[in-house]
Structures are given as C-alpha cells and as structure tokens.
Design a protein around this motif. Structure first.
Motif, PDB file in Angstrom:
ATOM      1  N   LYS A 324     -20.695   5.008 -17.210  1.00 43.18           N
ATOM      2  CA  LYS A 324     -19.358   5.587 -17.216  1.00 43.18           C
ATOM      3  C   LYS A 324     -19.334   6.732 -18.232  1.00 43.18           C
ATOM      4  O   LYS A 324     -19.672   6.555 -19.393  1.00 43.18           O
ATOM      5  CB  LYS A 324     -18.330   4.515 -17.594  1.00 43.18           C
ATOM      6  CG  LYS A 324     -16.899   5.021 -17.622  1.00 43.18           C
ATOM      7  CD  LYS A 324     -15.958   3.895 -18.040  1.00 43.18           C
ATOM      8  CE  LYS A 324     -14.524   4.390 -18.161  1.00 43.18           C
ATOM      9  NZ  LYS A 324     -13.618   3.296 -18.613  1.00 43.18           N
ATOM     10  N   GLN A 325     -18.926   7.906 -17.793  1.00 39.03           N
ATOM     11  CA  GLN A 325     -18.976   9.079 -18.657  1.00 39.03           C
ATOM     12  C   GLN A 325     -17.930   9.005 -19.768  1.00 39.03           C
ATOM     13  O   GLN A 325     -16.884   8.385 -19.625  1.00 39.03           O
ATOM     14  CB  GLN A 325     -18.754  10.352 -17.834  1.00 39.03           C
ATOM     15  CG  GLN A 325     -19.862  10.634 -16.838  1.00 39.03           C
ATOM     16  CD  GLN A 325     -19.670  11.957 -16.122  1.00 39.03           C
ATOM     17  OE1 GLN A 325     -18.790  12.740 -16.459  1.00 39.03           O
ATOM     18  NE2 GLN A 325     -20.511  12.222 -15.134  1.00 39.03           N
ATOM     19  N   ALA A 326     -18.268   9.674 -20.884  1.00 38.75           N
ATOM     20  CA  ALA A 326     -17.327   9.782 -22.005  1.00 38.75           C
ATOM     21  C   ALA A 326     -16.624  11.124 -21.937  1.00 38.75           C
ATOM     22  O   ALA A 326     -17.219  12.135 -21.554  1.00 38.75           O
ATOM     23  CB  ALA A 326     -18.076   9.663 -23.326  1.00 38.75           C
ATOM     24  N   THR A 327     -15.365  11.134 -22.324  1.00 41.04           N
ATOM     25  CA  THR A 327     -14.611  12.377 -22.385  1.00 41.04           C
ATOM     26  C   THR A 327     -13.938  12.485 -23.748  1.00 41.04           C
ATOM     27  O   THR A 327     -13.708  11.476 -24.423  1.00 41.04           O
ATOM     28  CB  THR A 327     -13.529  12.425 -21.293  1.00 41.04           C
ATOM     29  OG1 THR A 327     -12.668  11.289 -21.434  1.00 41.04           O
ATOM     30  CG2 THR A 327     -14.152  12.420 -19.912  1.00 41.04           C
ATOM     31  N   ALA A 328     -13.645  13.706 -24.153  1.00 37.23           N
ATOM     32  CA  ALA A 328     -12.937  13.915 -25.408  1.00 37.23           C
ATOM     33  C   ALA A 328     -11.601  13.190 -25.363  1.00 37.23           C
ATOM     34  O   ALA A 328     -10.959  13.108 -24.307  1.00 37.23           O
ATOM     35  CB  ALA A 328     -12.739  15.401 -25.655  1.00 37.23           C
ATOM     36  N   SER A 329     -11.204  12.626 -26.483  1.00 32.36           N
ATOM     37  CA  SER A 329      -9.980  11.819 -26.642  1.00 32.36           C
ATOM     38  C   SER A 329     -10.167  10.388 -26.154  1.00 32.36           C
ATOM     39  O   SER A 329      -9.205   9.600 -26.185  1.00 32.36           O
ATOM     40  CB  SER A 329      -8.768  12.443 -25.930  1.00 32.36           C
ATOM     41  OG  SER A 329      -8.500  13.726 -26.464  1.00 32.36           O
ATOM     42  N   GLY A 330     -11.373  10.036 -25.719  1.00 28.89           N
ATOM     43  CA  GLY A 330     -11.643   8.659 -25.324  1.00 28.89           C
ATOM     44  C   GLY A 330     -11.540   7.728 -26.519  1.00 28.89           C
ATOM     45  O   GLY A 330     -11.894   8.085 -27.639  1.00 28.89           O
ATOM     46  N   LYS A 331     -11.031   6.508 -26.282  1.00 29.34           N
ATOM     47  CA  LYS A 331     -10.845   5.536 -27.365  1.00 29.34           C
ATOM     48  C   LYS A 331     -11.819   4.374 -27.211  1.00 29.34           C
ATOM     49  O   LYS A 331     -11.973   3.817 -26.116  1.00 29.34           O
ATOM     50  CB  LYS A 331      -9.397   5.045 -27.368  1.00 29.34           C
ATOM     51  CG  LYS A 331      -8.397   6.158 -27.693  1.00 29.34           C
ATOM     52  CD  LYS A 331      -6.964   5.658 -27.701  1.00 29.34           C
ATOM     53  CE  LYS A 331      -6.007   6.804 -28.038  1.00 29.34           C
ATOM     54  NZ  LYS A 331      -4.589   6.359 -28.058  1.00 29.34           N
ATOM     55  N   TYR A 332     -12.444   4.016 -28.328  1.00 25.62           N
ATOM     56  CA  TYR A 332     -13.471   2.982 -28.330  1.00 25.62           C
ATOM     57  C   TYR A 332     -13.330   2.135 -29.592  1.00 25.62           C
ATOM     58  O   TYR A 332     -12.485   2.403 -30.457  1.00 25.62           O
ATOM     59  CB  TYR A 332     -14.872   3.620 -28.298  1.00 25.62           C
ATOM     60  CG  TYR A 332     -15.075   4.567 -27.144  1.00 25.62           C
ATOM     61  CD1 TYR A 332     -15.477   4.094 -25.901  1.00 25.62           C
ATOM     62  CD2 TYR A 332     -14.829   5.931 -27.285  1.00 25.62           C
ATOM     63  CE1 TYR A 332     -15.627   4.949 -24.830  1.00 25.62           C
ATOM     64  CE2 TYR A 332     -14.983   6.804 -26.223  1.00 25.62           C
ATOM     65  CZ  TYR A 332     -15.379   6.310 -24.991  1.00 25.62           C
ATOM     66  OH  TYR A 332     -15.520   7.159 -23.935  1.00 25.62           O
ATOM     67  N   LEU A 333     -14.171   1.122 -29.697  1.00 24.25           N
ATOM     68  CA  LEU A 333     -14.335   0.382 -30.944  1.00 24.25           C
ATOM     69  C   LEU A 333     -15.632   0.845 -31.581  1.00 24.25           C
ATOM     70  O   LEU A 333     -16.651   0.983 -30.891  1.00 24.25           O
ATOM     71  CB  LEU A 333     -14.386  -1.123 -30.687  1.00 24.25           C
ATOM     72  CG  LEU A 333     -13.117  -1.771 -30.144  1.00 24.25           C
ATOM     73  CD1 LEU A 333     -13.358  -3.256 -29.878  1.00 24.25           C
ATOM     74  CD2 LEU A 333     -11.956  -1.591 -31.118  1.00 24.25           C
ATOM     75  N   LEU A 334     -15.594   1.109 -32.866  1.00 26.89           N
ATOM     76  CA  LEU A 334     -16.806   1.489 -33.602  1.00 26.89           C
ATOM     77  C   LEU A 334     -17.208   0.310 -34.464  1.00 26.89           C
ATOM     78  O   LEU A 334     -16.396  -0.211 -35.240  1.00 26.89           O
ATOM     79  CB  LEU A 334     -16.550   2.730 -34.460  1.00 26.89           C
ATOM     80  CG  LEU A 334     -17.767   3.318 -35.197  1.00 26.89           C
ATOM     81  CD1 LEU A 334     -17.592   4.827 -35.404  1.00 26.89           C
ATOM     82  CD2 LEU A 334     -18.003   2.651 -36.548  1.00 26.89           C
TER      83      LEU A 334
END
Length: 413
Positions: A324-334
């Motif tokens: 699944k591609q990443a896009t700017a403003s994407g939200k994740y857990l670090l």
C-alpha cells in the motif's frame, strides 16, 4: 570466542545459498544428516555438482522456485570464532527482507554474477549496506568458472564496483574477491585457476575482520518496567528495568530522565541476582537511583541531555516495505524502543535512486521498496539519535494504524 554477524545479498540466482552451503561444507561445519540431504537432493535433480543451496533454502516455495524468499539464519563456529549468517532474498520484491537481514549484521557479502556484472539489485544492496552503516562490505564476483576464470572480467567488474562506491558519502571497507561457490574456488581454499589473484579467500577475510567491540556511544537505557518489591529480602525496593541500548553506566554516575529532565545518581546496578559495579551495551539490568522521581515505561535514562532527543520533528530516510503506497499527510504509529507514538508523514522530499544516490527524484507517494528522504512529526518525543552517530538508537519502524502492518523502517538523519 568472538561472534561475527554476516548478511549475504545479491540478485536472483547469483548463488548466495550455494555460497553459504559451500562455505559450511569446506569449513567442516555440516552435520552428517545435512551432507546426506545435499547428496540426496543433488541426485534427485540430476546435477553433477553438489547442490549446497538446500541447506538454507528451507521453505517449500523457495525450493520449488529455486530462490530464497525469507531470511534464513545459519549459526556455526570455526576454531577461531562464531558466525551468524543471514541469507537474504535476491528478488527485488523482497528488498524489505534484505533490510531485515542486514539490520543486525556487521558485514555484508554482496554476490555478483561474473557473466552479468552489476545489476539494479547490486546498487540497491550496496546502498542499504551504506544506509545501515555496515563497516565491511565484501563483493564476491561469483561463477568465475562460467567466465573461464578471466582476469579481465574480474578487473572490469571490480572497476565498476569502485565507481559505484565513489558515489556514496559513507565509505565502508571494501573487499573484492573472484570466487566460484559451486566449485569452491577462493571460498575456503585458494583456487588453482586464479593464479593472477593474490588476495585472500573469503574465509580468510571473514576471520580477519574485527567484530564490533565495546560500544562507546552515549549512554541510552530504555525503561521497560518499574519494579516495586516488598518482601523479607527486599524492603521498599524500587528499581528501573531495561536494556542498555548504547554506552555504559556505573554506580555513582549521574543520569537524566527523559522527557522530564530530572536528574539523579545511580546507587545500585543489578542483573538478576548479581550486583554489578558497571554495565554496558546490550545488557538487561535494573537500576536503583538515589532520588524518588517520576519514571515509567517508555522513559529513557541518559547521562547527558541533547535537545535533539526531544524533537518532535524528525528528518529521516525511509525504506518503504508495504504494498500500500504512502502519501504525504499519511498518519501512522512510530515505534522506537518501548515508545509508540502517533506520527504524521509531513513531507516526502524525494526518492533516492540507489544507482545514483545524489539524484533525488521528486515524488508524491512511496511505493514498495522505495528509499526516500522524508519529514515526520510525532505527537511526543521518541528520543532518537542521528543514525550516523548512534546506530543503536537511530532507527524506528512505522506501523499502519488500520492493518497493524509494519510499513516502513526509518533512520533518523
């Protein structure tokens, strides 16, 4: 006896698994059962030379396709030292597995088919070796038997390797060897067919590399648990348990707690039932402090405070590992150590082409196996060092909040 961690990489069919099997065989490290397996599989396939790849290509899907998919770890010892070899996959689809295999290694062995020369995966694997700050990279120009053990072929590929390495700012120690993993030339025994080569065999190189010694980076301890014990042996016992990420600590040292910034002094170091005067990188210990201060799981103990550790804005290099591609403003857990925080991918500065790392290309998204410069913002500090300054405390992973998949591994700039 010291331990050397090795990662092998290369393109599909470059002979990584065969090389490892040959190395184990010629080092007398195979069991009777493994030798019988090799002989049986070789006979079933109707091959003239022994098929050593069956030692590492353990998954059924791998054996059917003749490629390595997962990262296979092989443990063995010579008379001088212990080895752990990670056999990483060669297909570009499994570059993420190569990152996994190399992440805990000290040496990278990159195989190149003498008939093909440098390929896209060669650049990618060398880039990852540099990204992970591996101190030694060994290029094995394999299948020299199929190139008539030609010195010209070897020198031409060696020249291309040196040109590739010159493009990178990080400069590991590079070794270039002509070998045949199938025939055994220059793996453990010196080849009689490469009289023009006066260098060492692969075994000699691996035995001469000095493994990473005592870590001298700044002290970092991840607090994993706060222990409160009240019994006949321990009265009002309060200690902070965790693993030393880097550096060392001794009784009497002053420490600072992050994120609060409170300071105290180490009064006791305990490792299970033993009381220590000092402890170093990799040890899981309990620390007792002179003062009663607020510390919980996710806190970090350091000797000296660096404002960068408290940054919420993180410049990093990402290896994207999800379909699944990443896009700017994407939200994740670090996640870094015991800390997991919300994170936003603020900006994709560009994708780095491994074959020309200085030519960063603009990108609006990240695809599987892309390597990119990005800007992240976290909800709370995660206490990361620059990976180039402290390899043990400079990396993290990104997790998709919906699927819970690990989608990227990152290295703080």
């Amino acid at each position: 006896m010291d331990l050397l961690r090795i990662n092998t990489a290369g393109s599909v069919d470059d002979g990584k698994s065969t090389l490892i099997g040959r190395f184990l065989n010629d080092s007398n490290a195979l069991t009777k059962e493994q030798i019988e397996l090799i002989e049986r599989k070789t006979k079933e396939k109707g091959l003239e030379d022994l098929d050593f790849s069956v030692i590492t290509d353990g998954l059924i899907a791998e054996r059917e396709q003749g490629i390595t998919i997962d990262v296979a770890h092989i443990y063995f010892s010579s008379t001088e030292r212990k080895f752990i070899i990670a056999d990483s996959p060669g297909h570009i689809e499994y570059t993420r597995n190569m990152v996994t295999g190399a992440s805990n290694s000290e040496v990278s062995i990159i195989l190149i088919d003498a008939r093909k020369g440098l390929l896209e995966q060669t650049y990618r694997h060398y880039f990852i070796s540099c990204l992970l700050r591996l101190e030694n990279v060994i290029f094995c120009i394999n299948k020299m038997d199929l190139a008539d053990y030609s010195e010209d072929v070897f020198l031409s590929i060696a020249s291309d390797i040196n040109k590739m390495a010159a493009q990178f700012e990080y400069k590991p120690v590079i070794h270039i060897l002509p070998i045949s993993s199938l025939k055994g030339d220059n793996v453990v025994e010196t080849s009689k067919y490469t009289g023009w080569y006066t260098g060492k065999t692969l075994s000699e190189v691996l035995h001469e590399i000095i493994p990473n010694g005592i870590n001298t980076d700044d002290f970092r301890l991840d607090v994993q648990q706060v222990l409160h014990v009240q019994n006949t042996e321990f009265t009002d016992y309060r200690a902070y348990a965790g693993r030393i990420i880097s550096g060392g600590i001794a009784v009497g040292d002053s420490v600072t707690v992050l994120p609060s910034g409170q300071k105290s002094e180490v009064t006791e170091i305990r490792k299970f039932t033993d009381t220590l005067s000092e402890a170093n990188t990799g040890e899981s210990i309990q620390l007792r402090l002179k003062d009663e201060i607020d510390i919980s799981r996710g806190s970090m103990l350091v000797k000296s405070t660096d404002e960068k550790l408290l940054n919420k804005d993180i410049a990093a290099t990402l290896v994207w590992m999800d379909e699944k591609q990443a896009t700017a403003s994407g939200k994740y857990l670090l996640q870094a150590g015991t800390r997991t925080v919300a994170c936003k991918l603020q900006q994709i500065e560009g994708v780095i082409p491994p074959e020309n790392p200085s030519a960063i290309a603009e990108a609006s998204n990240l695809k599987l196996n892309d390597i990119a410069k990005v800007q992240l913002r976290t909800s709370n500090p995660v206490f990361l060092d620059s990976f180039s300054q402290n390899r043990l405390n400079g990396s993290f992973i990104l997790i998709d909040t919906q699927s819970n998949n690990t989608v990227a591994v990152g290295f703080a700039d």
